[in-house]
Scaffold this motif. Sequence first.
Motif, PDB file in Angstrom:
ATOM      1  N   GLY A  36       0.789  -1.220   0.000  1.00 25.50           N
ATOM      2  CA  GLY A  36       0.000   0.000   0.000  1.00 25.50           C
ATOM      3  C   GLY A  36       0.824   1.274   0.000  1.00 25.50           C
ATOM      4  O   GLY A  36       0.286   2.378   0.124  1.00 25.50           O
ATOM      5  N   LYS A  37       2.137   1.140  -0.140  1.00 24.30           N
ATOM      6  CA  LYS A  37       3.036   2.295  -0.200  1.00 24.30           C
ATOM      7  C   LYS A  37       4.362   1.821  -0.784  1.00 24.30           C
ATOM      8  O   LYS A  37       4.525   0.625  -1.037  1.00 24.30           O
ATOM      9  CB  LYS A  37       3.253   2.906   1.185  1.00 24.30           C
ATOM     10  N   SER A  38       5.296   2.723  -1.004  1.00 24.47           N
ATOM     11  CA  SER A  38       6.586   2.302  -1.556  1.00 24.47           C
ATOM     12  C   SER A  38       7.172   1.203  -0.678  1.00 24.47           C
ATOM     13  O   SER A  38       7.082   1.251   0.543  1.00 24.47           O
ATOM     14  CB  SER A  38       7.547   3.482  -1.677  1.00 24.47           C
ATOM     15  N   LEU A  39       7.765   0.204  -1.321  1.00 24.77           N
ATOM     16  CA  LEU A  39       8.171  -1.000  -0.608  1.00 24.77           C
ATOM     17  C   LEU A  39       9.264  -0.743   0.422  1.00 24.77           C
ATOM     18  O   LEU A  39       9.221  -1.267   1.539  1.00 24.77           O
ATOM     19  CB  LEU A  39       8.625  -2.066  -1.608  1.00 24.77           C
ATOM     20  N   ALA A  42       7.665   0.900   3.394  1.00 32.29           N
ATOM     21  CA  ALA A  42       6.857  -0.039   4.170  1.00 32.29           C
ATOM     22  C   ALA A  42       7.750  -0.902   5.065  1.00 32.29           C
ATOM     23  O   ALA A  42       7.462  -1.103   6.253  1.00 32.29           O
ATOM     24  CB  ALA A  42       6.032  -0.920   3.240  1.00 32.29           C
ATOM     25  N   ALA A  43       8.847  -1.418   4.496  1.00 38.43           N
ATOM     26  CA  ALA A  43       9.760  -2.270   5.262  1.00 38.43           C
ATOM     27  C   ALA A  43      10.461  -1.475   6.359  1.00 38.43           C
ATOM     28  O   ALA A  43      10.541  -1.915   7.518  1.00 38.43           O
ATOM     29  CB  ALA A  43      10.789  -2.897   4.330  1.00 38.43           C
ATOM     30  N   ALA A  44      10.983  -0.301   6.011  1.00 40.44           N
ATOM     31  CA  ALA A  44      11.730   0.507   6.985  1.00 40.44           C
ATOM     32  C   ALA A  44      10.827   0.974   8.123  1.00 40.44           C
ATOM     33  O   ALA A  44      11.227   0.960   9.296  1.00 40.44           O
ATOM     34  CB  ALA A  44      12.368   1.699   6.290  1.00 40.44           C
ATOM     35  N   GLU A  45       9.621   1.388   7.805  1.00 37.79           N
ATOM     36  CA  GLU A  45       8.702   1.843   8.849  1.00 37.79           C
ATOM     37  C   GLU A  45       8.364   0.721   9.818  1.00 37.79           C
ATOM     38  O   GLU A  45       8.305   0.935  11.031  1.00 37.79           O
ATOM     39  CB  GLU A  45       7.429   2.404   8.221  1.00 37.79           C
ATOM     40  N   LYS A  46       8.121  -0.480   9.286  1.00 35.01           N
ATOM     41  CA  LYS A  46       7.804  -1.611  10.156  1.00 35.01           C
ATOM     42  C   LYS A  46       8.975  -1.920  11.095  1.00 35.01           C
ATOM     43  O   LYS A  46       8.783  -2.162  12.291  1.00 35.01           O
ATOM     44  CB  LYS A  46       7.472  -2.840   9.319  1.00 35.01           C
ATOM     45  N   LEU A  47      10.175  -1.926  10.557  1.00 35.55           N
ATOM     46  CA  LEU A  47      11.345  -2.183  11.383  1.00 35.55           C
ATOM     47  C   LEU A  47      11.522  -1.082  12.423  1.00 35.55           C
ATOM     48  O   LEU A  47      11.826  -1.354  13.588  1.00 35.55           O
ATOM     49  CB  LEU A  47      12.599  -2.294  10.509  1.00 35.55           C
ATOM     50  N   HIS A  48      11.330   0.142  12.005  1.00 36.98           N
ATOM     51  CA  HIS A  48      11.479   1.290  12.903  1.00 36.98           C
ATOM     52  C   HIS A  48      10.462   1.238  14.046  1.00 36.98           C
ATOM     53  O   HIS A  48      10.771   1.573  15.195  1.00 36.98           O
ATOM     54  CB  HIS A  48      11.314   2.583  12.107  1.00 36.98           C
ATOM     55  N   GLU A  49       9.241   0.799  13.726  1.00 37.35           N
ATOM     56  CA  GLU A  49       8.163   0.757  14.722  1.00 37.35           C
ATOM     57  C   GLU A  49       8.264  -0.448  15.645  1.00 37.35           C
ATOM     58  O   GLU A  49       7.985  -0.352  16.845  1.00 37.35           O
ATOM     59  CB  GLU A  49       6.804   0.715  13.998  1.00 37.35           C
ATOM     60  N   ARG A  50       8.666  -1.589  15.087  1.00 34.23           N
ATOM     61  CA  ARG A  50       8.546  -2.848  15.827  1.00 34.23           C
ATOM     62  C   ARG A  50       9.797  -3.234  16.623  1.00 34.23           C
ATOM     63  O   ARG A  50       9.722  -4.061  17.533  1.00 34.23           O
ATOM     64  CB  ARG A  50       8.209  -3.987  14.848  1.00 34.23           C
ATOM     65  N   VAL A  51      10.944  -2.680  16.265  1.00 39.79           N
ATOM     66  CA  VAL A  51      12.192  -3.072  16.929  1.00 39.79           C
ATOM     67  C   VAL A  51      12.690  -1.920  17.796  1.00 39.79           C
ATOM     68  O   VAL A  51      12.928  -0.820  17.304  1.00 39.79           O
ATOM     69  CB  VAL A  51      13.272  -3.467  15.907  1.00 39.79           C
ATOM     70  N   ALA A 224       7.328 -20.617  -1.207  1.00 45.02           N
ATOM     71  CA  ALA A 224       6.019 -20.764  -0.567  1.00 45.02           C
ATOM     72  C   ALA A 224       5.897 -19.997   0.742  1.00 45.02           C
ATOM     73  O   ALA A 224       4.785 -19.659   1.160  1.00 45.02           O
ATOM     74  CB  ALA A 224       5.728 -22.244  -0.316  1.00 45.02           C
ATOM     75  N   THR A 225       7.017 -19.731   1.414  1.00 46.56           N
ATOM     76  CA  THR A 225       6.961 -19.068   2.719  1.00 46.56           C
ATOM     77  C   THR A 225       6.832 -17.559   2.543  1.00 46.56           C
ATOM     78  O   THR A 225       7.661 -16.941   1.881  1.00 46.56           O
ATOM     79  CB  THR A 225       8.235 -19.389   3.537  1.00 46.56           C
ATOM     80  N   PRO A 226       5.802 -16.943   3.131  1.00 44.57           N
ATOM     81  CA  PRO A 226       5.594 -15.502   2.949  1.00 44.57           C
ATOM     82  C   PRO A 226       6.330 -14.665   3.977  1.00 44.57           C
ATOM     83  O   PRO A 226       6.826 -15.167   4.993  1.00 44.57           O
ATOM     84  CB  PRO A 226       4.082 -15.364   3.141  1.00 44.57           C
ATOM     85  N   ALA A 227       6.408 -13.377   3.697  1.00 47.59           N
ATOM     86  CA  ALA A 227       6.893 -12.378   4.653  1.00 47.59           C
ATOM     87  C   ALA A 227       5.769 -11.377   4.882  1.00 47.59           C
ATOM     88  O   ALA A 227       4.841 -11.266   4.074  1.00 47.59           O
ATOM     89  CB  ALA A 227       8.121 -11.669   4.099  1.00 47.59           C
ATOM     90  N   ASP A 228       5.855 -10.626   5.963  1.00 46.85           N
ATOM     91  CA  ASP A 228       4.870  -9.567   6.196  1.00 46.85           C
ATOM     92  C   ASP A 228       5.021  -8.452   5.171  1.00 46.85           C
ATOM     93  O   ASP A 228       4.035  -7.900   4.693  1.00 46.85           O
ATOM     94  CB  ASP A 228       5.040  -8.994   7.611  1.00 46.85           C
ATOM     95  N   VAL A 229       6.273  -8.112   4.868  1.00 50.78           N
ATOM     96  CA  VAL A 229       6.564  -7.092   3.851  1.00 50.78           C
ATOM     97  C   VAL A 229       7.596  -7.674   2.898  1.00 50.78           C
ATOM     98  O   VAL A 229       8.618  -8.211   3.323  1.00 50.78           O
ATOM     99  CB  VAL A 229       7.125  -5.796   4.472  1.00 50.78           C
ATOM    100  N   LEU A 230       7.317  -7.569   1.612  1.00 55.70           N
ATOM    101  CA  LEU A 230       8.230  -8.086   0.590  1.00 55.70           C
ATOM    102  C   LEU A 230       8.705  -6.943  -0.292  1.00 55.70           C
ATOM    103  O   LEU A 230       7.896  -6.246  -0.916  1.00 55.70           O
ATOM    104  CB  LEU A 230       7.518  -9.140  -0.262  1.00 55.70           C
ATOM    105  N   VAL A 231      10.025  -6.749  -0.333  1.00 54.70           N
ATOM    106  CA  VAL A 231      10.629  -5.724  -1.184  1.00 54.70           C
ATOM    107  C   VAL A 231      11.188  -6.407  -2.429  1.00 54.70           C
ATOM    108  O   VAL A 231      12.094  -7.238  -2.333  1.00 54.70           O
ATOM    109  CB  VAL A 231      11.745  -4.968  -0.442  1.00 54.70           C
TER     110      VAL A 231
END
Length: 307
Positions: A36-39, A42-51, A224-231
């Motif tokens: 839903g946004k630049s990949l 999306a990945a950097a924000e998730k890492l920034h928020e969750r870690v 077959a194994t997914p990720a929450d965010v895929l770049v």
Amino acid sequence: MDLEKKAYAIDRLVSADLPMRKTAPYLYSASLEKAGKSLCLAAAEKLHERVKPGEAVFIITGFPIPPKNVCETDGPPGSAVLAFTLRELGLKPVLITDKLCEPVVKAVVDGAIPVELISIDRAKAEEEAEELLARYEPSALVAIERPGWNSRGEYHTMRGYNISELVGKTDYLFLKARERGLLTVAVGDGGNELGCGLVEDVVKRYVPYGSECQCPCKAGIAAATPADVLVIAATSNWGAYAISAVLSLLGGIRYEHDGKRELLLLQKVLDAGGVDGVTGQPTLTVDGLPTTVNQLLVELIWAIANA
């Protein structure tokens, strides 16, 4: 230039299909729809928020290339840059690979970041995954150009050949992390990498050998194994650099990886026995792209991040 504009510019840059695989735009569009946004944002924000500061992040990398059965130049450099960025932000990166790719992965971090191994044997790998998660208690896992097993648990090259006997079964780390509710991020460029299960249907539809490989399993190369965010990037190193650049912006630190540093990292890969994943040759290239092209793109990421 604000953060979103910078992230979008970097995202479009690293996803440009310079290797001319012709399938990358399909994978990128599918991942973009999921995010839903630049990949990279999306990945950097998730890492920034969750870690949080002081917490661990697993970075899983290393892709073996037959017939020499050595690690390729795509993956470890990007993992090293991300690891050093995370460390600069006060986090504790841990690199994870297997015995075959260990020399290259260790070389790119010069002993500055811990490196752990996962076994080729499935039963041992599952036990090791449990042990590593318990010991480090990571808040997030990032896979960068790491083989991902298909729906039958087999690993493949982009040409559809089975390499399961060469690959440590790191899918267990992602599966067990997701069971625990941990963040999973992946970077790939072809659809056979760990985390690309998020767009498995698109890989099967558009990527050669995606739905049917050249080995007896006939289940295709699609991971077959997914990720929450895929770049999705043209080369996975570029995707990792994109995440690192945006993380630097979010954390208020300067993004340092430029063309000179890129050559130094690639030389470390070659000195440790690595090869270009497309040509199979020990050259300062990534996925067959000329060194000058790779350096230019790295410089452009640096320029956008530091504008």
